[in-house]
Design a protein around this motif. Structure first.
Motif, mmCIF file in Angstrom:
data_model
loop_
_atom_site.group_PDB
_atom_site.id
_atom_site.type_symbol
_atom_site.label_atom_id
_atom_site.label_comp_id
_atom_site.label_asym_id
_atom_site.label_seq_id
_atom_site.Cartn_x
_atom_site.Cartn_y
_atom_site.Cartn_z
ATOM 1 N N UNK A 59 0.821 -1.213 0.000
ATOM 2 C CA UNK A 59 0.000 0.000 0.000
ATOM 3 C C UNK A 59 0.851 1.258 0.000
ATOM 4 N N UNK A 62 2.012 7.291 -3.393
ATOM 5 C CA UNK A 62 1.222 8.518 -3.347
ATOM 6 C C UNK A 62 0.595 8.733 -4.714
ATOM 7 N N UNK A 63 -0.559 9.358 -4.754
ATOM 8 C CA UNK A 63 -1.161 9.670 -6.061
ATOM 9 C C UNK A 63 -0.317 10.696 -6.806
ATOM 10 N N UNK A 67 -3.477 14.475 -9.527
ATOM 11 C CA UNK A 67 -4.654 13.740 -9.042
ATOM 12 C C UNK A 67 -5.750 14.693 -8.566
ATOM 13 N N UNK A 68 -5.386 15.622 -7.701
ATOM 14 C CA UNK A 68 -6.385 16.527 -7.135
ATOM 15 C C UNK A 68 -7.059 17.370 -8.211
ATOM 16 N N UNK A 71 -9.528 15.269 -10.102
ATOM 17 C CA UNK A 71 -10.735 15.020 -9.315
ATOM 18 C C UNK A 71 -11.639 16.252 -9.331
ATOM 19 N N UNK A 72 -11.056 17.431 -9.146
ATOM 20 C CA UNK A 72 -11.872 18.651 -9.119
ATOM 21 C C UNK A 72 -12.490 18.928 -10.485
ATOM 22 N N UNK B 23 -15.169 20.535 0.127
ATOM 23 C CA UNK B 23 -14.850 19.265 -0.519
ATOM 24 C C UNK B 23 -13.411 19.251 -1.006
ATOM 25 N N UNK B 24 -12.949 20.356 -1.516
ATOM 26 C CA UNK B 24 -11.563 20.407 -2.009
ATOM 27 C C UNK B 24 -10.584 20.218 -0.845
ATOM 28 N N UNK B 27 -10.522 16.665 -0.109
ATOM 29 C CA UNK B 27 -9.791 15.977 -1.174
ATOM 30 C C UNK B 27 -8.293 15.965 -0.869
ATOM 31 N N UNK B 28 -7.783 17.109 -0.488
ATOM 32 C CA UNK B 28 -6.352 17.165 -0.208
ATOM 33 C C UNK B 28 -5.993 16.355 1.040
ATOM 34 N N UNK B 31 -6.715 12.243 -0.201
ATOM 35 C CA UNK B 31 -6.325 11.720 -1.510
ATOM 36 C C UNK B 31 -5.441 10.494 -1.367
ATOM 37 N N UNK B 32 -4.454 10.556 -0.471
ATOM 38 C CA UNK B 32 -3.535 9.429 -0.283
ATOM 39 C C UNK B 32 -4.269 8.206 0.229
ATOM 40 N N UNK B 35 -6.281 6.579 -2.545
ATOM 41 C CA UNK B 35 -5.375 5.982 -3.537
ATOM 42 C C UNK B 35 -4.722 4.716 -3.007
ATOM 43 N N UNK B 36 -4.230 4.760 -1.781
ATOM 44 C CA UNK B 36 -3.487 3.625 -1.246
ATOM 45 C C UNK B 36 -4.396 2.446 -0.935
ATOM 46 N N UNK B 39 -4.796 0.932 -4.215
ATOM 47 C CA UNK B 39 -3.533 0.315 -4.608
ATOM 48 C C UNK B 39 -3.330 -1.021 -3.893
ATOM 49 N N UNK B 49 -5.312 4.996 -9.150
ATOM 50 C CA UNK B 49 -5.627 6.421 -9.237
ATOM 51 C C UNK B 49 -6.997 6.624 -9.892
ATOM 52 N N UNK B 52 -9.541 5.787 -7.305
ATOM 53 C CA UNK B 52 -9.595 6.829 -6.281
ATOM 54 C C UNK B 52 -10.372 8.050 -6.780
ATOM 55 N N UNK B 53 -10.174 8.393 -8.051
ATOM 56 C CA UNK B 53 -10.924 9.517 -8.618
ATOM 57 C C UNK B 53 -12.410 9.205 -8.615
ATOM 58 N N UNK B 56 -13.844 9.563 -5.178
ATOM 59 C CA UNK B 56 -14.088 10.955 -4.798
ATOM 60 C C UNK B 56 -15.331 11.498 -5.499
ATOM 61 N N UNK B 57 -15.518 11.123 -6.734
ATOM 62 C CA UNK B 57 -16.690 11.599 -7.466
ATOM 63 C C UNK B 57 -17.981 11.088 -6.820
#
Lengths: 272, 186
Positions: A59, A62-63, A67-68, A71-72, B23-24, B27-28, B31-32, B35-36, B39, B49, B52-53, B56-57
């Motif tokens: 695991x 990092x993305x 990535x961010x 997503x936005x 939300x942003x 997100x920050x 995000x990890x 994703x992990x 993964x 990735x 993960x996107x 989030x959506x």
């Protein structure tokens, strides 16, 4: 060297880190005197350490840097999509309403309660008929006679009944018009002036002509008293006579207000 | 926009800038994690990735329905895990999975050691894939959180004792599968 079978499970649990405190004490006491179990415990501990490291490595990561922002971008598109969906749903809800089951019946009731207004002072077709009759009677009695002082004129019911059929007929030719007398004022002014300049004819509609003919027949048969009919609508009669005050018809406006409606019959030599 | 507020089936998201700003921020922060978790299931960075996107959506679409905003991380982690499992089952992308190469192998180790380590890693990942879902998610989250069972319990919204029990059972199952034959019964 084999591990002590009764402690094998405890050794594995101890290596995994979930051994109860009480069992841990007895295992510790055993390990003091059993090299095989000590060796086994060491190997199990290395195995679990390797396992944990492998899991952490699985695991690790990092993305990407984008990535961010990606997503936005999806979120913004989703927000716009939700907005459009919400707008469509709102509009659909707004126009989805149907009238109540009683709507049609209510419309019919309202139509029935408010019939079309009747023209000519609420008299319906009587209004133009009476006006046309009045015009016809005046023309019958005055044509080609000119006006004389009101005092010399008198008419009785008997005299009205004694009117010759030839005099009763409208002395002027009539030309059927598309519009009735009640709508004569709606004829465009240039058309009326043109007609007045071209011919002295009185323009009446077919309906009016039939009404006048029928009226005269009823008068001859004694079924209608014209004096009573005209007396009930003197105002309208006066307005009509003023419209007809042209030299061609031999009527003058100043004489209309004092007009005696049923004078004695005059000959053509009396016409001015 | 306010004219439709009373007739729309769900609250409008745009142009509520405070909603998007919150939300942003999340997100920050998460995000990890998303994703992990992906993964750990897929073992492919691109797929992880992408998942993960998507997680989030989906979280964004239902964000207004989340009453307890402090549970967002666990909610997101579960979404990401579920989506990753669905992707694994539907596409069968085992052949694209990257075998994690142990990067912290000492320089003095031989090629055989490195090969053995890689082989161990491959066996470990296969063993994890064979775990039931309830155990697999606990193992992955525990690996992420450094075996902090309290944190894992918060993410999964489970009692800590349940998480401990499942984690220990999962690790023992993995160890059983990875234990060398030479170590068995000795």
């Amino acid at each position: 060297m084999n591990v002590c079978i009764q402690f094998e499970e405890s050794i594995i649990s101890a290596a995994a880190g979930d051994l109860d405190a009480g069992v841990q004490q007895s295992l510790d006491a055993h390990l003091h005197g059993c090299a095989a179990c000590c060796a086994r415990l060491s190997r199990e501990q290395r195995l679990f350490a390797q396992l944990d490291a492998g899991l952490a490595h699985m695991v690790a990561g990092e993305p990407s840097l984008e990535f961010s922002s990606r997503v936005m971008a999806h979120v913004t598109g989703e927000a716009e999509r939700q907005l459009l969906v919400a707008i469509d749903a709102g509009m659909a809800q707004t126009v989805a309403a149907d009238p109540s089951p009683h709507f049609a019946a209510a419309v019919r009731r309202r139509i029935a309660a408010h019939p079309a207004p009747r023209a000519w002072f609420g008299l319906g077709w009587w209004g133009p008929a009476i006006g046309a009759v009045a015009v016809a009677i005046l023309l019958a009695f005055f044509w080609p006679s000119s006006l004389v002082p009101a005092g010399d004129r008198s008419v009785t019911r008997t005299a009205a009944r004694a009117v010759e059929p030839a005099v009763v007929q409208p002395p002027v030719s009539v030309r059927p018009a598309a519009k009735s007398a009640s709508s004569r004022k709606r004829i465009p002014a240039p058309h009326v002036e043109q007609v007045a300049a071209e011919t002295p004819e009185v323009i009446v509609s077919d309906e009016e002509r039939r009404a006048v003919t029928r009226f005269y027949r009823f008068v001859q048969e004694g079924r209608i008293d014209p004096a009573q009919v005209l007396a009930s609508n003197r105002v309208a009669l006066a307005l009509l006579l003023k419209e007809l005050a042209t030299p061609e018809l031999g009527l003058r406006a100043e004489g209309i207000n004092t007009l005696d409606l049923f004078p004695n019959p005059r000959t053509t030599s009396d016409h001015k | 926009m306010d004219a439709y507020a009373g007739t729309c089936p769900e609250p409008l998201v745009s142009p509520d800038t405070s909603f998007e700003a919150e939300f942003e921020q999340r997100l920050s922060d998460s995000a990890s994690l998303a994703f992990r978790v992906a993964l750990g299931v897929l073992r492919n960075r691109e797929d992880a990735e992408e998942i993960a996107q998507e997680a989030f959506l989906r979280a964004y679409r239902n964000f207004s329905q989340l009453r307890e905003r402090e549970k967002f991380r666990g909610w997101l982690a579960r979404i990401s895990f579920r989506l990753a499992l669905d992707r694994l089952r539907s596409t069968g992308r085992r052949q694209r999975r990257e075998f994690a190469v142990l990067a912290d192998t000492p320089a003095a180790q031989t090629v055989e050691d490195i090969a053995a380590a890689n082989e161990f890693q491959a066996r470990l990942e296969r063993a994890v894939d064979e775990l039931p879902e309830k155990l697999r998610v606990v193992v992955i989250l525990a690996a992420l959180q450094g075996h902090d069972t309290r944190e894992v319990a918060a993410l999964l919204d489970l009692p800590e004792g349940t998480v401990k029990s499942r984690l220990h059972g999962a690790r023992k199952t993995l160890a059983e599968k990875l234990r060398p034959e030479s170590l068995r019964g000795t």
